[in-house]
Design a protein around this motif. Structure first.
Motif, mmCIF file in Angstrom:
data_model
loop_
_atom_site.group_PDB
_atom_site.id
_atom_site.type_symbol
_atom_site.label_atom_id
_atom_site.label_comp_id
_atom_site.label_asym_id
_atom_site.label_seq_id
_atom_site.Cartn_x
_atom_site.Cartn_y
_atom_site.Cartn_z
ATOM 1 N N HIS A 168 0.865 -1.249 0.040
ATOM 2 C CA HIS A 168 -0.059 0.040 0.325
ATOM 3 C C HIS A 168 0.872 1.193 -0.145
ATOM 4 N N THR A 169 0.965 1.867 -1.218
ATOM 5 C CA THR A 169 1.917 2.964 -1.332
ATOM 6 C C THR A 169 1.199 4.122 -0.386
ATOM 7 N N HIS A 170 0.134 4.293 -0.460
ATOM 8 C CA HIS A 170 -0.676 5.334 0.526
ATOM 9 C C HIS A 170 -1.334 4.580 1.329
ATOM 10 N N SER A 171 -0.697 3.997 2.467
ATOM 11 C CA SER A 171 -1.202 3.121 3.552
ATOM 12 C C SER A 171 -2.198 4.230 4.297
ATOM 13 N N TRP A 172 -2.158 5.410 4.278
ATOM 14 C CA TRP A 172 -2.899 6.052 5.156
ATOM 15 C C TRP A 172 -4.444 6.379 4.677
ATOM 16 N N GLU A 173 -4.616 5.767 3.363
ATOM 17 C CA GLU A 173 -6.081 6.016 2.782
ATOM 18 C C GLU A 173 -6.980 5.245 3.514
ATOM 19 N N SER A 174 -7.970 5.751 3.826
ATOM 20 C CA SER A 174 -9.016 5.134 4.600
ATOM 21 C C SER A 174 -10.566 5.322 4.126
ATOM 22 N N TYR A 175 -11.498 5.044 4.856
ATOM 23 C CA TYR A 175 -12.948 5.297 4.191
ATOM 24 C C TYR A 175 -13.683 5.848 5.442
ATOM 25 N N LEU A 176 -14.539 6.746 5.094
ATOM 26 C CA LEU A 176 -15.306 7.546 6.185
ATOM 27 C C LEU A 176 -15.867 6.589 7.044
ATOM 28 N N PRO A 177 -16.939 5.573 6.385
ATOM 29 C CA PRO A 177 -17.602 4.751 7.142
ATOM 30 C C PRO A 177 -16.703 4.165 8.344
ATOM 31 N N LEU A 178 -15.723 3.537 7.929
ATOM 32 C CA LEU A 178 -14.938 2.721 8.858
ATOM 33 C C LEU A 178 -14.462 3.721 9.969
ATOM 34 N N LEU A 179 -14.306 5.122 9.815
ATOM 35 C CA LEU A 179 -13.749 6.021 10.844
ATOM 36 C C LEU A 179 -15.109 6.458 11.493
ATOM 37 N N GLY A 180 -16.128 5.867 11.321
ATOM 38 C CA GLY A 180 -17.313 6.566 11.991
ATOM 39 C C GLY A 180 -17.738 7.986 11.258
ATOM 40 N N LEU A 181 -17.450 8.128 10.242
ATOM 41 C CA LEU A 181 -17.677 9.665 9.611
ATOM 42 C C LEU A 181 -18.593 9.315 8.459
ATOM 43 N N THR A 220 3.227 -1.792 6.170
ATOM 44 C CA THR A 220 4.285 -0.713 6.579
ATOM 45 C C THR A 220 3.463 0.433 6.459
ATOM 46 N N ASN A 221 3.625 1.579 7.579
ATOM 47 C CA ASN A 221 3.050 2.735 7.547
ATOM 48 C C ASN A 221 4.128 3.567 7.029
ATOM 49 N N ILE A 222 3.504 4.099 5.733
ATOM 50 C CA ILE A 222 4.263 4.686 4.717
ATOM 51 C C ILE A 222 4.379 6.377 5.314
ATOM 52 N N GLY A 223 3.284 6.650 5.989
ATOM 53 C CA GLY A 223 3.190 8.064 6.422
ATOM 54 C C GLY A 223 4.389 8.184 7.717
ATOM 55 N N GLN A 224 4.664 7.060 8.363
ATOM 56 C CA GLN A 224 5.661 7.238 9.400
ATOM 57 C C GLN A 224 7.121 7.216 8.775
ATOM 58 N N GLU A 225 7.373 6.417 7.756
ATOM 59 C CA GLU A 225 8.560 6.255 7.096
ATOM 60 C C GLU A 225 8.666 7.823 6.227
ATOM 61 N N LEU A 226 7.710 8.299 5.906
ATOM 62 C CA LEU A 226 7.974 9.726 5.087
ATOM 63 C C LEU A 226 8.424 10.627 6.123
ATOM 64 N N ASP A 227 7.528 10.499 7.192
ATOM 65 C CA ASP A 227 7.891 11.571 8.248
ATOM 66 C C ASP A 227 9.332 11.398 8.849
ATOM 67 N N LYS A 228 9.734 10.084 9.056
ATOM 68 C CA LYS A 228 11.239 9.849 9.549
ATOM 69 C C LYS A 228 12.202 10.559 8.657
ATOM 70 N N LYS A 229 12.009 10.480 7.341
ATOM 71 C CA LYS A 229 12.894 10.754 6.273
ATOM 72 C C LYS A 229 12.862 12.549 6.020
#
Length: 376
Positions: A168-181, A220-229
């Motif tokens: 998942h290159t954009h591992s942060w992508e989610s869905y509104l219903p899954l987040l209660g939104l 892999t949490n891609i967001g975290q990896e980007l943040d580290k770099k």
């Protein structure tokens, strides 16, 4: 006497500067001629910058000229110059307004293979909120978690040989219903560091294993990896590329690489009812700037045909992408059976996602076992 010495000094200095510039030029030209041309992927005012640069260099180094073929070989001087100066293409009226209207470039491509009724409004849109937003972690909404765990749970053994790598290159992508939104107006709220597309990847891995196909799911949490770099989100494909390369190096049996994403368009475009059951619709994205384009396209087209035969309307089609503002490769140069798959959009719920993942696993398994028969 002093004036003569000054003139001599100036001439010597000028000669030295010219000599240094000449040496630097030939060093650069030599480096380019000994390198892979595809390395130069930068663009100037669009997608012709590299062509122009290489054409200029070819006048000094014939090896570059021999490497330029097709559309790169002969650049129309008038239209090329006009585009460099204005960023307007003489044969494309859309270029007059694409930079002036926000979001217009998102539709600057067309489906190569499309299901009936699909048009430019169904083209996937990529968007990423600020880093601090996509790094947040939330639990799944209770009703969606219940749906995830409902049904018959596969308890069989997993194949020891892994043939499919899901990531998942954009591992942060989610869905509104899954987040209660569910129903939220802002689609950019559908991001999370925990409850996201990686859950869909796990579902696909399990469905493939039900069908006797070994799958390795990278979370892999891609967001975290980007943040580290200290990188921005547009560098996410560099992170996932290293994941794919490591997986390939560790297992030569891997033969399918699926990069799962979530679209940003809304529910009316991403949902279909098939045999009275709800499904999240799929789009297969192919990077036109990768060397395996035709092979990737063949793989995507096979999946599209199988899916829409068994589940009419579930696949919107195959979307090729290239040019300014997009990756254009998507790591698909690494293997012939590599795809970016958009699974539904921000409004799809767990029921729709589960149904679609079962359908996708069915289609992949048909292609996999057919290939096994041929190879076996």
């Amino acid at each position: 006497m002093t004036g003569i010495l000054v003139n001599i000094y100036r001439k010597m200095l000028s000669g030295f500067i010219i000599l240094v510039c000449t040496i630097c030029f030939f060093l650069v030209a030599g480096f380019i001629s000994s390198s892979n041309i595809s390395f130069f992927k930068f663009k100037v005012n669009g997608d012709i910058g590299a062509d122009v640069f290489l054409r200029i260099i070819s006048y000094e180094n014939p090896l570059i000229g021999h490497a330029l073929t097709g559309s790169n070989a002969d650049l129309p001087i008038l239209s090329t110059g006009f585009k460099l100066l204005t960023n307007v293409e003489m044969n494309d009226i859309r270029s007059l307004i694409r930079s002036e209207i926000p979001g217009f470039m998102a539709f600057d491509s067309n489906f190569l293979i499309a299901d009936e009724g699909v048009d430019f409004t169904d083209i996937p849109i990529e968007s990423a909120p600020p880093m601090e937003v996509l790094l947040q972690e939330r639990n799944m909404a209770a009703n969606e978690l219940k749906e995830l765990n409902s049904g018959k749970i596969y308890s069989g053994s997993s194949p020891t040989e892994k043939s499919v790598f899901i990531y998942h290159t954009h591992s942060w992508e989610s869905y509104l219903p899954l987040l209660g939104l569910e129903g939220a107006e802002n689609e950019n709220e559908a991001v999370d560091g925990k409850t996201n597309i990686t859950i869909v990847g796990e579902l696909l891995g399990k469905e493939l294993e039900k069908r006797g196909i070994g799958a390795s799911v990278d979370k892999t949490n891609i967001g975290q990896e980007l943040d580290k770099k200290g990188w921005m989100t547009h560098k996410s494909y560099e992170i996932s590329r290293s994941l794919v390369q490591s997986a390939m190096a560790g297992n030569e049996k891997l033969d399918y690489f699926i990069d799962l994403h979530r679209d940003s368009v809304r529910k009316d475009s991403t949902t279909a009812t098939i045999n009275n059951e709800p499904y999240a619709r799929l789009v297969f994205v192919i990077g036109e700037e990768n060397k395996n384009f035709q092979k990737n396209l063949k793989f995507a087209n096979e999946l599209h045909k199988i899916l829409n035969k068994d589940y009419p309307g579930i696949s919107k089609g195959v979307l090729p992408k290239k040019g300014i503002g997009v990756d254009g490769i998507y790591n698909q140069d690494l293997h012939a059976n590599t795809l970016v798959v958009e699974v539904g959009g921000v409004d799809n719920n767990m029921k729709e996602l589960k149904n679609t993942i079962e359908a996708l696993a069915d289609a992949i398994s048909q292609i996999y076992w057919k290939a096994e028969e041929v190879n076996g």
